[in-house]
Design a protein around this motif. Structure first.
Motif, PDB file in Angstrom:
ATOM      1  N   ASN A 294       0.347  -1.337  -0.158  1.00  0.00           N
ATOM      2  CA  ASN A 294       0.221  -0.063   0.179  1.00  0.00           C
ATOM      3  C   ASN A 294       0.619   1.144   0.525  1.00  0.00           C
ATOM      4  OD1 ASN A 294      -2.246   1.976   0.246  1.00  0.00           O
ATOM      5  ND2 ASN A 294      -2.629   0.949   2.315  1.00  0.00           N
ATOM      6  N   SER A 295       1.205   1.667  -1.153  1.00  0.00           N
ATOM      7  CA  SER A 295       1.686   2.817  -1.361  1.00  0.00           C
ATOM      8  C   SER A 295       1.200   4.066  -1.623  1.00  0.00           C
ATOM      9  CB  SER A 295       3.166   2.908  -2.713  1.00  0.00           C
ATOM     10  OG  SER A 295       3.767   3.837  -2.843  1.00  0.00           O
ATOM     11  N   ILE A 296       1.615   5.444  -1.016  1.00  0.00           N
ATOM     12  CA  ILE A 296       0.896   6.242  -1.360  1.00  0.00           C
ATOM     13  C   ILE A 296       2.121   7.422  -2.159  1.00  0.00           C
ATOM     14  CG2 ILE A 296      -0.569   6.266   0.386  1.00  0.00           C
ATOM     15  CD1 ILE A 296       1.341   9.182   1.293  1.00  0.00           C
ATOM     16  N   VAL A 297       2.958   7.338  -2.354  1.00  0.00           N
ATOM     17  CA  VAL A 297       4.198   7.980  -2.938  1.00  0.00           C
ATOM     18  C   VAL A 297       3.726   8.948  -4.519  1.00  0.00           C
ATOM     19  CG1 VAL A 297       6.244   7.859  -4.392  1.00  0.00           C
ATOM     20  CG2 VAL A 297       6.305   7.004  -1.514  1.00  0.00           C
ATOM     21  N   PRO A 298       3.095   9.660  -4.898  1.00  0.00           N
ATOM     22  CA  PRO A 298       3.138  10.432  -5.661  1.00  0.00           C
ATOM     23  C   PRO A 298       3.691  10.425  -6.906  1.00  0.00           C
ATOM     24  CG  PRO A 298       4.400  12.014  -4.342  1.00  0.00           C
ATOM     25  CD  PRO A 298       4.054  10.551  -3.039  1.00  0.00           C
ATOM     26  N   ASP A 299       3.665   9.986  -8.224  1.00  0.00           N
ATOM     27  CA  ASP A 299       4.860   9.813  -9.222  1.00  0.00           C
ATOM     28  C   ASP A 299       5.378  10.880  -9.273  1.00  0.00           C
ATOM     29  OD1 ASP A 299       3.329   8.039  -9.446  1.00  0.00           O
ATOM     30  OD2 ASP A 299       1.056   8.215 -10.771  1.00  0.00           O
ATOM     31  N   SER A 300       5.008  12.218  -8.804  1.00  0.00           N
ATOM     32  CA  SER A 300       5.947  13.351  -9.552  1.00  0.00           C
ATOM     33  C   SER A 300       6.307  14.277  -9.058  1.00  0.00           C
ATOM     34  CB  SER A 300       5.480  13.920 -11.349  1.00  0.00           C
ATOM     35  OG  SER A 300       4.658  14.354 -11.390  1.00  0.00           O
ATOM     36  N   SER A 301       6.771  14.588  -8.386  1.00  0.00           N
ATOM     37  CA  SER A 301       7.317  15.817  -7.379  1.00  0.00           C
ATOM     38  C   SER A 301       7.523  17.111  -8.004  1.00  0.00           C
ATOM     39  CB  SER A 301       7.747  15.158  -6.210  1.00  0.00           C
ATOM     40  OG  SER A 301       8.783  14.922  -6.396  1.00  0.00           O
ATOM     41  N   PHE A 302       7.618  18.313  -7.442  1.00  0.00           N
ATOM     42  CA  PHE A 302       8.278  19.411  -7.844  1.00  0.00           C
ATOM     43  C   PHE A 302       9.840  19.540  -6.408  1.00  0.00           C
ATOM     44  CE2 PHE A 302       3.656  20.914  -8.455  1.00  0.00           C
ATOM     45  CZ  PHE A 302       3.945  21.174  -9.524  1.00  0.00           C
ATOM     46  N   THR A 303      11.497  20.134  -7.565  1.00  0.00           N
ATOM     47  CA  THR A 303      11.765  20.135  -6.976  1.00  0.00           C
ATOM     48  C   THR A 303      11.903  21.730  -6.418  1.00  0.00           C
ATOM     49  OG1 THR A 303      13.057  21.579  -8.586  1.00  0.00           O
ATOM     50  CG2 THR A 303      13.120  18.786  -8.422  1.00  0.00           C
ATOM     51  N   ALA A 304      12.668  22.106  -5.110  1.00  0.00           N
ATOM     52  CA  ALA A 304      12.901  22.909  -3.878  1.00  0.00           C
ATOM     53  C   ALA A 304      13.165  23.855  -5.015  1.00  0.00           C
ATOM     54  CB  ALA A 304      13.485  22.652  -2.876  1.00  0.00           C
ATOM     55  N   ARG A 305      13.809  23.467  -6.387  1.00  0.00           N
ATOM     56  CA  ARG A 305      14.956  24.691  -7.178  1.00  0.00           C
ATOM     57  C   ARG A 305      13.727  25.268  -7.900  1.00  0.00           C
ATOM     58  NH1 ARG A 305      18.422  22.851 -12.283  1.00  0.00           N
ATOM     59  NH2 ARG A 305      19.910  25.243 -12.123  1.00  0.00           N
ATOM     60  N   SER A 306      12.590  23.753  -8.819  1.00  0.00           N
ATOM     61  CA  SER A 306      11.789  24.879  -9.967  1.00  0.00           C
ATOM     62  C   SER A 306      10.797  25.288  -8.802  1.00  0.00           C
ATOM     63  CB  SER A 306      11.010  23.827 -10.407  1.00  0.00           C
ATOM     64  OG  SER A 306      10.342  22.891  -9.297  1.00  0.00           O
ATOM     65  N   ILE A 307      10.543  25.222  -7.809  1.00  0.00           N
ATOM     66  CA  ILE A 307       9.387  26.132  -7.109  1.00  0.00           C
ATOM     67  C   ILE A 307       9.872  27.498  -6.420  1.00  0.00           C
ATOM     68  CG2 ILE A 307       7.912  26.042  -4.078  1.00  0.00           C
ATOM     69  CD1 ILE A 307       8.186  23.338  -4.338  1.00  0.00           C
ATOM     70  N   ALA A 308      11.632  27.260  -5.875  1.00  0.00           N
ATOM     71  CA  ALA A 308      11.623  28.767  -5.735  1.00  0.00           C
ATOM     72  C   ALA A 308      11.672  29.987  -6.866  1.00  0.00           C
ATOM     73  CB  ALA A 308      13.064  28.719  -5.638  1.00  0.00           C
ATOM     74  N   GLU A 309      12.193  29.256  -8.141  1.00  0.00           N
ATOM     75  CA  GLU A 309      12.257  29.999  -9.294  1.00  0.00           C
ATOM     76  C   GLU A 309      11.077  30.066 -10.171  1.00  0.00           C
ATOM     77  OE1 GLU A 309      16.327  28.260 -11.201  1.00  0.00           O
ATOM     78  OE2 GLU A 309      14.586  27.119 -12.207  1.00  0.00           O
ATOM     79  N   ASN A 310       9.422  29.656 -10.138  1.00  0.00           N
ATOM     80  CA  ASN A 310       8.904  30.315  -9.911  1.00  0.00           C
ATOM     81  C   ASN A 310       8.021  31.196  -9.630  1.00  0.00           C
ATOM     82  OD1 ASN A 310       7.702  28.454 -13.073  1.00  0.00           O
ATOM     83  ND2 ASN A 310       9.060  27.094 -11.517  1.00  0.00           N
ATOM     84  N   VAL A 311       8.056  30.814  -8.141  1.00  0.00           N
ATOM     85  CA  VAL A 311       7.481  31.643  -7.062  1.00  0.00           C
ATOM     86  C   VAL A 311       8.067  33.027  -7.813  1.00  0.00           C
ATOM     87  CG1 VAL A 311       7.642  32.342  -4.329  1.00  0.00           C
ATOM     88  CG2 VAL A 311       7.033  29.736  -5.671  1.00  0.00           C
TER      89      VAL A 311
END
Lengths: 100, 483
Positions: free
Chosen positions: B2-19
């Motif tokens: 029973n896994s709940i790991v999401p298929d993809s995730s954002f990197t901290a780097r991409s979040i910071a750049e886009n914010v």
């Protein structure tokens, strides 16, 4: 080689560490601590005369700072987290006359 | 499984750049993580405290600052989860213990200040083995954390909540502490990147002390680059920590993708079958990692660290000895729990007996014993000499090799309750990670495939002190091959 740790020794160590153990806990902890110390026999058996003990990963030198006034934490904020206070101080049960 | 790991995730780097560019709002980013927490936290128990409202307020401030044209730091709008042994001003900090269940520190740890200054949003305080003593997060007073890859398995420990939070998509990055492997082992078991920096590289001011000569704070992330970014943010000299290194470290990011051509890599033979109990599939994965480095131009050779055979015993004398001293401060006087008693001594005993869990009591007693008259030389003194031998072994090997490679954890994630009965079977989980703590060197665990049970396996890269740039470079090569 040291003797296996006894219930009497565990009881003494618990007292030094200010812990109280039930009879069942004393038996269980004696067995468990015994197993860890049994494993440590490999270290105990090493001949390490002349090896300098290393208590810290960095070569430590005393660090001093300038004797300057800095803003520290607020007294009331610190006392606010204490379980019992009285007149701006930590309050504790009786100390004088207590058995050591 | 029973896994709940999401298929993809954002990197901290991409979040910071886009914010920072105004492309994304920090509030929107945060809400995405909060909704994942709402959906799955009841199954995982990664957090002791989720700071929904505080985090929303921080994210709104971030968006306001960006709208006003401000340039924020490298973690602008990036949610971060903090291990619950890091002091947060006015926010409950429990160390996974009843004795601190309702304690609110009056100050922030240096790492928390630095994360906030870099634009990060603190999303919550993560679950952990009580006072960081454990390898499964089952020693928490607030219930165990579960592995997001399989809810019947442990996440490792002691920073199990921080590892699970990143693996479950509750936060893109988190912070843990590593005394004998408490960042790297759970990173390995949860399939994320985890770093123990050089001792003294990250300030310990505001970290609740376990074993002061071994404790070091470090990051968890989904990528090696994110881990390096966070390490740069939290690292650097701090006058509030007398063991903080004052020399500046070179950038961890500049050479990250330079590859490993010409590097000399040693595989630690003692951890590749020399010591019993390391599973063949983990050893196999480590060999595959070595092959990847070899294909990329590194020279690979087996090396020997003879003193590593004695590290487990030495560690379980030194760490409890230091802990027994550090934890004497929990006496019911200045903070935390007090259970009343007629006299001061009785109050101390009642408080500590009720406030501490079994594993903490075991280690306090073990440490008190190892330091007591008559046993000091046989146990603690000998252990410190083993530590010296180990440091000499590493010095010699590093005179010929740039970095070392080994497994991180001797096995993949095990089932809850499987190893709680006998402390010694739990302690062996740290056998590959302990050496780096004893000598204060940096090491990283990088996800590298999975075992027959489908659970993640991590490979460990060890480097000489202050050589993190090299460590991240090698880890980055392994990461590229794994993807």
């Amino acid at each position: 080689m040291t003797e296996p740790i006894s219930e009497k020794e565990v009881s003494h160590v618990a007292h030094l560490a200010r812990l109280r153990l039930s009879h069942e806990e004393l038996q269980l902890f004696t067995k468990q601590l015994g197993a860890v110390l049994e494993h440590a026999k490999d270290v105990e058996a090493l001949q390490l005369d002349g090896v300098e003990p290393m208590s810290h990963p960095l070569p430590m030198e005393n660090v001093t700072r300038k004797d300057e006034v800095h803003k520290m934490l607020d007294r009331d904020e610190i006392l606010d987290q204490a379980p019992v206070t009285e007149d701006g101080r930590f309050q504790v049960p009786q100390i004088l006359g207590e058995q050591p | 499984m029973n896994s709940i790991v999401p298929d993809s995730s954002f990197t901290a780097r991409s979040i910071a750049e886009n914010v920072q560019s105004g492309e994304w709002s920090a509030v929107e980013v945060l809400e995405g993580y909060l909704s994942q927490i709402t959906q799955h936290e009841s199954e995982i128990n990664a957090f002791n405290t989720v700071l929904e409202e505080e985090a929303r307020a921080t994210a709104r401030e971030t968006d306001k600052d960006i709208a006003a044209g401000k340039t924020l730091g490298p973690l602008a709008g990036v949610p971060v989860a903090l291990k619950d042994n890091l002091c947060t001003n006015g926010i409950r900090t429990t160390a996974g213990s009843r004795i601190l269940e309702n304690w609110k520190p009056p100050y922030d740890a240096t790492v928390v200040q630095r994360l906030s200054a870099a634009g990060a949003t603190v999303i919550g305080k993560t679950n952990m083995d009580e006072f960081a003593m454990g390898s499964s997060t089952e020693n928490s007073a607030f219930g165990p954390t579960r592995n997001p890859h399989d809810l019947s398995c442990v996440p490792g420990g002691s920073s199990g909540g921080s590892a699970a939070a990143v693996a479950a998509g509750f936060a893109p990055i988190s912070i843990g502490s590593d005394t004998g492997g408490s960042i790297r082992q759970p990173a390995s078991l949860c399939g994320v990147v985890g770093v123990k920096p050089t001792y003294g590289s990250v300030s310990r001011f505001g970290l609740l002390a376990f074993a002061s000569s071994l404790d070091q704070i470090g990051p968890f992330a989904n990528t090696v680059r994110d881990a390096a970014i966070v390490h740069e943010v939290i690292g650097g000299h701090d006058p509030k920590d007398s063991t903080s290194i004052s020399e500046p470290f070179p950038s961890f990011l500049d050479d990250l993708e330079r590859g490993v051509e010409g590097l000399k890599v040693g595989i630690i033979s003692e951890l590749m079958g020399g010591i019993d109990g390391i599973s063949p599939e983990v050893i196999q994965k480590t060999r595959e990692a070595a092959s990847v480095l070899s294909e990329n131009g590194a020279l690979i050779e087996e090396v020997s660290i003879p003193a590593s055979l004695y590290c487990l015993s030495a560690y379980y004398l030194i760490a409890p000895a230091e802990a027994s001293s550090n934890l004497s401060r929990y006496d019911g006087v200045r903070y935390g729990l007090r259970v009343s008693g007629e006299t001061l001594a009785e109050m101390n005993i009642n408080t500590r007996t009720e406030g501490f869990g079994d594993e903490v009591k075991r280690r306090i007693m073990l440490g008190t014993y190892a330091l007591s008259a008559g046993y000091f030389d046989a146990y603690y003194g000998k252990a410190l000499k083993v530590r010296r031998l180990l440091a000499e072994n590493f010095d010699e090997v590093y005179s010929k090799y740039d970095v070392l490679l080994s497994p991180t954890s001797p096995c993949t994630a095990f089932k809850l309750g499987e190893r709680t009965a006998d402390p010694m079977t739990m302690y062996v989980n740290d056998v590959c990670t302990i050496p780096s703590n004893l000598v204060g060197h940096p090491a990283i665990s990088v996800p590298f495939g999975s075992g027959n049970d489908g659970m993640p396996i991590g490979v460990q890269v060890l480097a000489p002190p202050m050589q993190e740039a090299l460590m991240y470079r090698v880890a980055s090569t392994l990461e590229s091959a794994e993807k």
